[in-house]
Motif scaffolding. Structure first.
Motif, PDB file in Angstrom:
ATOM      1  N   UNK A   1      46.940  36.912  40.243  1.00 42.77           N
ATOM      2  CA  UNK A   1      46.969  35.512  39.809  1.00 42.77           C
ATOM      3  C   UNK A   1      45.619  35.093  39.241  1.00 42.77           C
ATOM      4  N   UNK A   2      44.562  35.765  39.665  1.00 36.07           N
ATOM      5  CA  UNK A   2      43.226  35.448  39.170  1.00 36.07           C
ATOM      6  C   UNK A   2      42.382  36.713  39.176  1.00 36.07           C
ATOM      7  N   UNK A   3      41.224  36.643  38.537  1.00 38.10           N
ATOM      8  CA  UNK A   3      40.356  37.819  38.494  1.00 38.10           C
ATOM      9  C   UNK A   3      39.767  38.154  39.857  1.00 38.10           C
ATOM     10  N   UNK A   4      39.742  37.180  40.776  1.00 38.07           N
ATOM     11  CA  UNK A   4      39.228  37.467  42.122  1.00 38.07           C
ATOM     12  C   UNK A   4      40.190  38.371  42.901  1.00 38.07           C
TER      13      UNK A   4
ATOM     14  N   UNK B   1      42.719  44.233  41.549  1.00 42.34           N
ATOM     15  CA  UNK B   1      42.938  45.327  42.496  1.00 42.34           C
ATOM     16  C   UNK B   1      41.960  46.483  42.359  1.00 42.34           C
ATOM     17  N   UNK B   2      41.299  46.621  41.219  1.00 46.50           N
ATOM     18  CA  UNK B   2      40.357  47.715  41.027  1.00 46.50           C
ATOM     19  C   UNK B   2      38.968  47.377  41.552  1.00 46.50           C
ATOM     20  N   UNK B   3      38.787  46.142  42.004  1.00 44.99           N
ATOM     21  CA  UNK B   3      37.481  45.677  42.470  1.00 44.99           C
ATOM     22  C   UNK B   3      36.935  46.578  43.587  1.00 44.99           C
ATOM     23  N   UNK B   4      37.771  46.898  44.569  1.00 42.20           N
ATOM     24  CA  UNK B   4      37.337  47.752  45.680  1.00 42.20           C
ATOM     25  C   UNK B   4      36.967  49.145  45.187  1.00 42.20           C
ATOM     26  N   UNK B   5      37.752  49.680  44.240  1.00 42.72           N
ATOM     27  CA  UNK B   5      37.452  50.993  43.696  1.00 42.72           C
ATOM     28  C   UNK B   5      36.110  50.983  42.978  1.00 42.72           C
ATOM     29  N   UNK B   6      35.873  49.958  42.168  1.00 49.51           N
ATOM     30  CA  UNK B   6      34.614  49.874  41.443  1.00 49.51           C
ATOM     31  C   UNK B   6      33.431  49.740  42.404  1.00 49.51           C
TER      32      UNK B   6
END
Length: 96
Positions: free
Chosen positions: A58-61, A64-69
């Motif tokens: 729903x938002x950039x926050x 889902x790839x945030x944790x991977x990065x």
């Protein structure tokens, strides 16, 4: 190719991503499940669709790839490179 399966090339076209992106995801255990047969990598269409559905935000926050990065960034910080005979050799810091 069997019906219901996509090749790596098919998935690159479907998602408009680089080959290296899919390759890195497979190495890191991220991305859709895949079948490895010899040197060939195939993806079941239902696994692709499940991954796509789980990646909706729903938002950039909620990215889902945030944790991977963040994991990749942390691994880069924990790895230093030393020169040896003209080749860059990665070494892990002690304690990791």
């Amino acid at each position: 190719m069997q019906p219901g399966f996509l090749t790596t090339k098919d998935l690159i076209i479907r998602w408009n991503v680089a080959y290296n992106t899919l390759y890195k995801w497979r190495l890191k255990g991220f991305g859709p499940k895949f079948h490895k047969m010899g040197t060939r990598v195939n993806y079941r269409l239902e696994d692709i669709e499940a991954f796509e559905n789980n990646s909706r935000c729903r938002s950039t926050s909620e990215y889902p790839l945030k944790d991977l990065e963040q994991t990749i960034d942390q691994q880069r910080k924990n790895t230093r490179t030393e020169k040896f005979s003209g080749y860059a050799i990665p070494f892990r810091k002690k304690g990791n």
